[in-house]
Design a protein around this motif. Structure first.
Motif, mmCIF file in Angstrom:
data_model
loop_
_atom_site.group_PDB
_atom_site.id
_atom_site.type_symbol
_atom_site.label_atom_id
_atom_site.label_comp_id
_atom_site.label_asym_id
_atom_site.label_seq_id
_atom_site.Cartn_x
_atom_site.Cartn_y
_atom_site.Cartn_z
ATOM 1 N N CYS A 87 -18.677 -3.576 -56.289
ATOM 2 C CA CYS A 87 -18.258 -1.887 -56.939
ATOM 3 C C CYS A 87 -18.390 -2.364 -58.801
ATOM 4 O O CYS A 87 -18.928 -1.228 -59.462
ATOM 5 C CB CYS A 87 -16.867 -1.316 -57.038
ATOM 6 N N TYR A 142 -21.660 -3.051 -60.209
ATOM 7 C CA TYR A 142 -22.303 -1.121 -60.616
ATOM 8 C C TYR A 142 -21.189 -0.551 -61.715
ATOM 9 O O TYR A 142 -21.993 -0.234 -62.287
ATOM 10 C CB TYR A 142 -22.539 -0.565 -59.564
ATOM 11 N N SER A 147 -28.671 2.636 -59.525
ATOM 12 C CA SER A 147 -28.182 3.029 -58.410
ATOM 13 C C SER A 147 -28.743 3.919 -57.719
ATOM 14 O O SER A 147 -27.899 4.671 -56.583
ATOM 15 C CB SER A 147 -27.866 4.689 -59.519
ATOM 16 N N PRO A 203 -24.401 3.332 -54.899
ATOM 17 C CA PRO A 203 -23.670 4.537 -54.603
ATOM 18 C C PRO A 203 -24.040 4.317 -52.825
ATOM 19 O O PRO A 203 -22.851 5.086 -52.413
ATOM 20 C CB PRO A 203 -24.448 5.792 -54.815
#
Length: 314
Positions: free
Chosen positions: A32, A35, A75, A79
């Motif tokens: 996370c 990202y 992306s 996610p």
């Protein structure tokens, strides 16, 4: 259970990282963070290049293309990956799976192409500076960008088309965190060796050619720099290349590990194979804005100036 719609499943089930399901929540924390840095770091690079007219040069225009590629690439996987780790959302529709797979492979190829374009820009800027603006005009930059995108789409469009027309007779469970072509093709009926060979050959040839041309560019650059009359001028010329060399090393190092794990997959633990595959898609997009932000003087000055203005406003 395989939910069939004519010849293919309604959905696939992504297992995540087999054997590490109990610690996926902890694994998600660094993913996370990577990202977050990749997404917002590349957004900042794009905003700075767009707003600063002095950065409207070939090198930075290619960098903006690379940043857009990194945003889409990261992306397309993170996610969904976080949905698996946090909420156990392991189902992915058949069409969504093919779309994700196509984006991953084609945008990875674009990233390699833009690295080569940036290397060519440095070659022209250092080896033939008087013709730099002529060789890399606005039309030439646009043509290079379109060519890189077209090449990626052309060579990797067969992947989803092949799977769309394939018959699936195995399980619909994919032991991975995303729809990776090799993992999906194993679920089809019949002999898929030719299809696997095509994928590996195209990926390896494209990456090898880009890397070879990039190395050639920097070899010629080094030859030119060493022939400069003063050491100071040579170091100044090389300093414009350091950021690019660093990100290329990161990209191709992770790409090589990923290719090796595909080639020798049966002999490598699934946890290692999948972890390296995730790192390959996350680390370069995360490090690109960091390296360029720290090592490129114009971008670094613009970030410092922007942060200074924000502080004064408060």
């Amino acid at each position: 259970m395989l939910l069939i719609n004519e010849s293919h499943p309604y959905v696939f089930i992504l297992l995540g990282i087999p054997g590490l399901q109990d610690v996926e929540c902890w694994i998600s924390i660094p993913f996370c963070c990577m990202y977050f840095v990749a997404f917002f770091g590349n957004i900042i690079i794009l905003i700075i290049i767009r707003s600063e007219k002095s950065l409207h040069e070939p090198m930075f225009l290619f960098l903006s293309m690379l940043s857009m590629t990194d945003i889409v690439l990261s992306s397309s996987t993170l996610p969904k990956m976080l949905g698996i780790f946090w909420f156990n959302l392991r189902e992915i529709g058949f069409e969504a799976c093919l779309t994700q797979m196509f984006i991953i492979h084609s945008f990875t190829a674009m990233e390699s192409g833009f690295f080569l374009a940036m290397a060519f820009d440095r070659f022209v800027a250092i080896c033939n500076p008087l013709r730099h603006s002529v060789i890399l005009s606005s039309k030439a930059i646009l043509a290079v960008g379109i060519s890189v995108v077209f090449r990626a789409f052309l060579f990797f469009l067969p992947h989803p088309l092949i799977l769309e027309s394939s018959i699936f007779c195995q399980s619909n469970i994919i032991p991975h965190t995303y729809c990776e072509f090799m993992a999906v093709i194993k679920l089809t009926c019949g002999d898929s060796s030719i299809t696997k060979s095509y994928s590996l050959i195209i990926a390896s040839l494209m990456g090898s050619c880009d890397l070879l041309l990039t190395i050639t560019s920097y070899t010629l650059i080094l030859h030119t720099v060493l022939s400069l009359p003063t050491k100071k001028a040579g170091l100044k010329a090389l300093s414009t290349c350091t950021s690019h060399i660093l990100v290329i090393l990161v990209f191709y190092t992770t790409a090589t590990f990923t290719f090796v794990t595909h080639r020798f997959g049966p002999n490598i633990q699934p946890q290692i194979h999948i972890s390296i595959a995730n790192i390959y898609l996350l680390v370069p997009p995360m490090l690109n804005p960091i390296i360029y932000g720290m090592r490129t003087k114009k971008i670094r000055q613009r970030i410092i100036r922007w942060m200074g203005l924000r502080c004064r406003d408060r």
